[in-house]
Design a protein around this motif. Sequence first.
Motif, PDB file in Angstrom:
ATOM      1  N   GLU A   1       0.873  -1.174   0.000  1.00  0.00           N
ATOM      2  CA  GLU A   1       0.000   0.000   0.000  1.00  0.00           C
ATOM      3  C   GLU A   1       0.907   1.220   0.000  1.00  0.00           C
ATOM      4  O   GLU A   1       1.676   1.430   0.925  1.00  0.00           O
ATOM      5  CB  GLU A   1      -0.916   0.010   1.233  1.00  0.00           C
ATOM      6  CG  GLU A   1      -2.025  -1.015   1.182  1.00  0.00           C
ATOM      7  CD  GLU A   1      -3.012  -0.837   2.324  1.00  0.00           C
ATOM      8  OE1 GLU A   1      -2.974   0.243   2.979  1.00  0.00           O
ATOM      9  OE2 GLU A   1      -3.801  -1.754   2.562  1.00  0.00           O
TER      10      GLU A   1
ATOM     11  N   THR B   1      -6.912   1.900  -0.849  1.00  0.00           N
ATOM     12  CA  THR B   1      -7.368   1.832   0.535  1.00  0.00           C
ATOM     13  C   THR B   1      -7.752   3.230   0.997  1.00  0.00           C
ATOM     14  O   THR B   1      -7.003   4.187   0.787  1.00  0.00           O
ATOM     15  CB  THR B   1      -6.268   1.268   1.458  1.00  0.00           C
ATOM     16  OG1 THR B   1      -5.983  -0.081   1.069  1.00  0.00           O
ATOM     17  CG2 THR B   1      -6.714   1.271   2.914  1.00  0.00           C
TER      18      THR B   1
ATOM     19  N   THR C   1     -10.843  -1.309   1.462  1.00  0.00           N
ATOM     20  CA  THR C   1     -10.364  -1.275   0.085  1.00  0.00           C
ATOM     21  C   THR C   1     -11.535  -1.103  -0.884  1.00  0.00           C
ATOM     22  O   THR C   1     -12.560  -1.758  -0.748  1.00  0.00           O
ATOM     23  CB  THR C   1      -9.592  -2.561  -0.261  1.00  0.00           C
ATOM     24  OG1 THR C   1      -8.474  -2.690   0.634  1.00  0.00           O
ATOM     25  CG2 THR C   1      -9.070  -2.523  -1.690  1.00  0.00           C
TER      26      THR C   1
END
Length: 298
Positions: free
Chosen positions: A25, A220, A240
């Motif tokens: 991420e 996210t 998400t």
Amino acid sequence: MNLKLRTAFDLAAVARDAGKRGRIEMKPIGARLSFEVALYRIILRVLAVYEKAKPALIEGARADRSTLTMDAFGISDIVSALRGSFSQAIALADNPLRDLFRGEGARHDSRWIEQVNSVIGVDLNAVVTSEQVQPAIDLATRRNVALIKGLTDEVAARIEVAITDLVSRGASTKEIAARLTEIGGFGRRRAQLIAVTEANKFNGELNRIRQTQAGISRYTWSTVRDNRVRPKHRAREGQTYRWDTPPQGGPPGSEPRCRCVARAVLDFDEPAIRRSERRRASTQGRRAVEAALTGFTP
């Protein structure tokens, strides 16, 4: 690793070929406070026309009150002149707005390129160009010009309605001046709302463009985690979402004063898993067909 020039690419596939595995991420790229402040100041320069007109408005109100008519040279003519001055100031704000959005787009690109190179080892300088975000810059400029015009129209309308009402009731000059100051405060508050909202909305659009260009379909939701975060956005923290199916209200940065940001999600193992699932499904389907034809159940 350098990429050949093209408008879209699969960053996860490139990283996977370079040996990356698992899930990453990326750090969120949010709007800068300095960008928000600069936008606010451009709007205030337009509203400064009103501050310069206040003495004339007070004098016009005094003239209308002394004659007890609403058609004396006073408010109607002064407000009309104010509207014209607002229009001129808005026209002058177009280029500063465009330059501001262009500069923020370049800053965002630099952060994105630096982050991808640092985390994944992929150099995006060959594929990230300013031309790709030019439509977003044009749209943001037009939208903000329209928002500023809407604000000045409302300020002018409030002035005309308020003073006409106050003069008809024989209000004092002090009361009229106080009401004009109150309207000025309304204009500044609305200017701040526009600046905060538009800075974050533009940043969110840049995130969407750069992530989807890199083949990143998921992000996210990331909040600033303070007590001003909307309850529904607080509930989305860490969840998400897909860019092509945004939640109610839109992706991060879409709603007024929303400071949430989309963190790009790169899952390097996902395509391999999907291929494996397709192969297994294909095998199971073929066996089911064979069993039906032979009457044999494996």
